[in-house]
Motif scaffolding. Structure first.
Motif, PDB file in Angstrom:
ATOM      1  N   GLY A  12      42.648  19.623  36.810  1.00 24.56           N
ATOM      2  CA  GLY A  12      43.150  20.922  36.365  1.00 24.56           C
ATOM      3  C   GLY A  12      44.629  20.842  36.043  1.00 24.56           C
ATOM      4  O   GLY A  12      45.089  21.333  35.023  1.00 24.56           O
ATOM      5  N   VAL A  84      36.927  24.822  30.650  1.00 24.09           N
ATOM      6  CA  VAL A  84      37.993  24.209  31.458  1.00 24.09           C
ATOM      7  C   VAL A  84      38.270  25.031  32.729  1.00 24.09           C
ATOM      8  O   VAL A  84      38.636  24.486  33.768  1.00 24.09           O
ATOM      9  CB  VAL A  84      39.281  24.056  30.615  1.00 24.09           C
ATOM     10  N   CYS A  88      38.169  25.136  38.510  1.00 28.78           N
ATOM     11  CA  CYS A  88      38.657  25.822  39.721  1.00 28.78           C
ATOM     12  C   CYS A  88      37.870  27.097  40.014  1.00 28.78           C
ATOM     13  O   CYS A  88      37.610  27.430  41.170  1.00 28.78           O
ATOM     14  CB  CYS A  88      40.130  26.181  39.558  1.00 28.78           C
ATOM     15  N   PHE A 100      41.131  29.768  45.240  1.00 23.99           N
ATOM     16  CA  PHE A 100      40.993  30.261  43.867  1.00 23.99           C
ATOM     17  C   PHE A 100      40.163  31.536  43.844  1.00 23.99           C
ATOM     18  O   PHE A 100      39.178  31.632  44.566  1.00 23.99           O
ATOM     19  CB  PHE A 100      40.303  29.212  42.987  1.00 23.99           C
ATOM     20  N   TYR A 110      40.291  44.225  33.744  1.00 23.66           N
ATOM     21  CA  TYR A 110      41.197  43.652  34.753  1.00 23.66           C
ATOM     22  C   TYR A 110      41.501  42.189  34.432  1.00 23.66           C
ATOM     23  O   TYR A 110      42.659  41.767  34.428  1.00 23.66           O
ATOM     24  CB  TYR A 110      40.589  43.784  36.158  1.00 23.66           C
ATOM     25  N   LEU A 111      40.463  41.419  34.137  1.00 20.18           N
ATOM     26  CA  LEU A 111      40.659  39.987  33.859  1.00 20.18           C
ATOM     27  C   LEU A 111      41.574  39.786  32.650  1.00 20.18           C
ATOM     28  O   LEU A 111      42.500  38.976  32.669  1.00 20.18           O
ATOM     29  CB  LEU A 111      39.305  39.307  33.616  1.00 20.18           C
ATOM     30  N   LEU A 115      45.318  37.976  32.493  1.00 19.27           N
ATOM     31  CA  LEU A 115      45.644  36.841  31.624  1.00 19.27           C
ATOM     32  C   LEU A 115      46.877  37.157  30.776  1.00 19.27           C
ATOM     33  O   LEU A 115      47.769  36.321  30.606  1.00 19.27           O
ATOM     34  CB  LEU A 115      44.444  36.481  30.740  1.00 19.27           C
ATOM     35  N   THR A 127      49.623  28.226  39.135  1.00 18.92           N
ATOM     36  CA  THR A 127      48.725  27.285  38.473  1.00 18.92           C
ATOM     37  C   THR A 127      48.300  27.818  37.114  1.00 18.92           C
ATOM     38  O   THR A 127      48.063  27.061  36.185  1.00 18.92           O
ATOM     39  CB  THR A 127      47.460  27.112  39.334  1.00 18.92           C
ATOM     40  N   LEU A 131      48.080  27.276  31.971  1.00 17.21           N
ATOM     41  CA  LEU A 131      46.710  27.313  31.456  1.00 17.21           C
ATOM     42  C   LEU A 131      46.476  28.420  30.426  1.00 17.21           C
ATOM     43  O   LEU A 131      45.495  28.402  29.702  1.00 17.21           O
ATOM     44  CB  LEU A 131      45.733  27.485  32.627  1.00 17.21           C
ATOM     45  N   LEU A 135      46.039  30.171  24.981  1.00 20.45           N
ATOM     46  CA  LEU A 135      44.977  31.165  24.756  1.00 20.45           C
ATOM     47  C   LEU A 135      45.489  32.260  23.830  1.00 20.45           C
ATOM     48  O   LEU A 135      46.547  32.841  24.069  1.00 20.45           O
ATOM     49  CB  LEU A 135      44.527  31.794  26.082  1.00 20.45           C
ATOM     50  N   ILE A 143      36.897  35.434  26.912  1.00 19.71           N
ATOM     51  CA  ILE A 143      36.726  34.868  28.254  1.00 19.71           C
ATOM     52  C   ILE A 143      36.546  35.984  29.285  1.00 19.71           C
ATOM     53  O   ILE A 143      35.699  35.887  30.180  1.00 19.71           O
ATOM     54  CB  ILE A 143      37.939  33.972  28.609  1.00 19.71           C
ATOM     55  N   TYR A 147      33.262  36.328  31.803  1.00 21.51           N
ATOM     56  CA  TYR A 147      33.230  36.371  33.280  1.00 21.51           C
ATOM     57  C   TYR A 147      32.706  37.714  33.783  1.00 21.51           C
ATOM     58  O   TYR A 147      32.002  37.771  34.798  1.00 21.51           O
ATOM     59  CB  TYR A 147      34.614  36.063  33.858  1.00 21.51           C
ATOM     60  N   ARG A 246      47.530  36.642  47.551  1.00 24.06           N
ATOM     61  CA  ARG A 246      47.814  37.754  46.644  1.00 24.06           C
ATOM     62  C   ARG A 246      48.407  38.948  47.405  1.00 24.06           C
ATOM     63  O   ARG A 246      49.360  39.578  46.948  1.00 24.06           O
ATOM     64  CB  ARG A 246      46.506  38.149  45.948  1.00 24.06           C
ATOM     65  N   GLN A 249      51.909  38.494  48.131  1.00 19.28           N
ATOM     66  CA  GLN A 249      52.756  38.732  46.958  1.00 19.28           C
ATOM     67  C   GLN A 249      53.029  40.221  46.770  1.00 19.28           C
ATOM     68  O   GLN A 249      54.141  40.622  46.450  1.00 19.28           O
ATOM     69  CB  GLN A 249      52.098  38.158  45.694  1.00 19.28           C
TER      70      GLN A 249
END
Ligand code: HEC
Ligand code: HEC
Length: 288
Positions: A12, A84, A88, A100, A110-111, A115, A127, A131, A135, A143, A147, A246, A249
């Motif tokens: 990764g 890819v 993870c 992860f 939300y996703l 991103l 991480t 990545l 995109l 994506i 998901y 999280r 944070q």
């Protein structure tokens, strides 16, 4: 963490490095109003490419996610683009290790906006930062739709019958389960459902749902066609260590790039390491 996990992580990281190496000058993120008010392709980040060079290093204002529309995207195309990510997040969106996050069955909105935030680069480097460099807006939509379309609960693996198990030595493939202390789980449940008035901590279920499946009816558009609660994430069964990271944070107030980050930060600074441990134990244990 076993050797296999480590090698996947190394892959990764390598991929991430390659992505950086190939990355061109970062495209400019959308102006918040354009990006959020309508899902109009003309206002997507891709469309702002031409003006990218004109705006170096200006800190972008937080995204306003209160007027978002249901996400449009192509889940089938997303599946191919997400190959890819499975290193993870798991082939079916259920993460390979507790560090992860699971992505399967999460709200697409939300996703997608997570991103976008990684790409905007205003959230703590992680991480994920390298990545997302390559995109496009369309990739992120596809994506996210992919998901979101996966079952939130992974199909139960066939109950290991009399099948002779792998004879490969040392190949313990199961992720070591985090030992769960029932008293801690009970404390986490109480905090999740009732909050802690003495510390000014609101009940988490007020926004994430009594069953931790997100804000009730979050995907039903309001009378203006907006779905602001779709960016209130599903927490049920989320990975233990990821939740801890999280929540720490939010406690520290380091995720500040959108109107919804602000909402969760105001909750986060009421948390402490004990409540974070308890709530993470409770939520990660749901659905097992
Ligand atoms: C090398 C491991 C790795 C790979 C590969 C990876 N991720 Fe992640 N992902 C992570 C980690 C670690 C986090 C948590 C990051 C953080 O706390 O900032 C994360 C977080 C996320 C989140 C936020 C989830 C949430 O609940 O807030 C999304 C969305 C995501 N990844 C999507 C992707 C996509 C899409 C890809 C493929 C393009 C991908 N990831 C590839 C490790 C990875
Ligand atoms: C007032 C509404 C509200 C309350 C109350 C609330 N949350 Fe949140 N939470 C949110 C929103 C909105 C987000 C999305 C924030 C973002 O985009 O960073 C979020 C995000 C999260 C995330 C990140 C999930 C992921 O997949 O990355 C976790 C974990 C979380 N909340 C846990 C909690 C816990 C634990 C409590 C109770 C102590 C709580 N929340 C209370 C609104 C709320």
């Amino acid at each position: 963490m076993n050797a296999r996990t480590l090698s996947i992580l190394a892959t990764g990281t390598l991929l991430g490095t390659l992505v950086i190496a190939q990355g061109q000058a970062a495209q400019d993120p959308p102006a918040p109003q354009e990006a959020t008010a309508e899902q109009d392709p003309a206002s997507s980040p891709d469309a702002t490419e031409a003006t990218a060079e004109a705006m170096p290093h200006v800190p972008t204002p937080p995204l306003d996610l209160r007027r978002i529309k249901p996400l449009q995207g192509d889940a089938v195309a997303g599946k191919a683009k997400a190959e890819v990510c499975g290193a993870c997040h798991g082939a079916e969106g259920i993460a390979i290790a507790p560090l992860f996050p699971n992505l399967a069955g999460q709200h697409a909105e939300y996703l997608y906006w997570q991103l976008q935030e990684y790409k905007r680069g205003n959230v703590p480097p992680s991480t994920m930062t390298p990545l997302v460099t390559d995109l496009s807006d369309t990739d992120m939509r596809d994506i996210a739709m992919y998901y979101a379309s996966l079952p939130h609960n992974p199909p139960t693996p066939p109950a290991a019958p009399a099948e002779p198990s792998s004879t490969e030595e040392g190949a313990t493939d199961e992720t070591p389960a985090t030992p769960i202390d029932p008293a801690l789980v009970a404390q986490g449940e109480s905090l999740y459902l009732d909050g802690n008035p003495a510390k000014g901590m609101p009940p988490c279920q007020g926004c994430h749902g009594g069953d931790a499946m997100g804000f009730p009816d979050a995907l039903k558009p309001d009378r203006d066609g907006h779905v602001p609660y779709a960016v209130f994430p599903i927490l049920r069964g989320q990975q233990h260590d990821y939740l801890q990271t999280r929540l720490a944070q939010y406690q520290a107030g380091t995720i500040v790039d959108s109107s919804t980050d602000k909402v969760m930060n105001s909750v986060g600074h009421r948390l402490d390491s004990d409540s974070i441990a308890a709530i993470s134990a409770y939520l990660s244990g749901l659905d097992k």
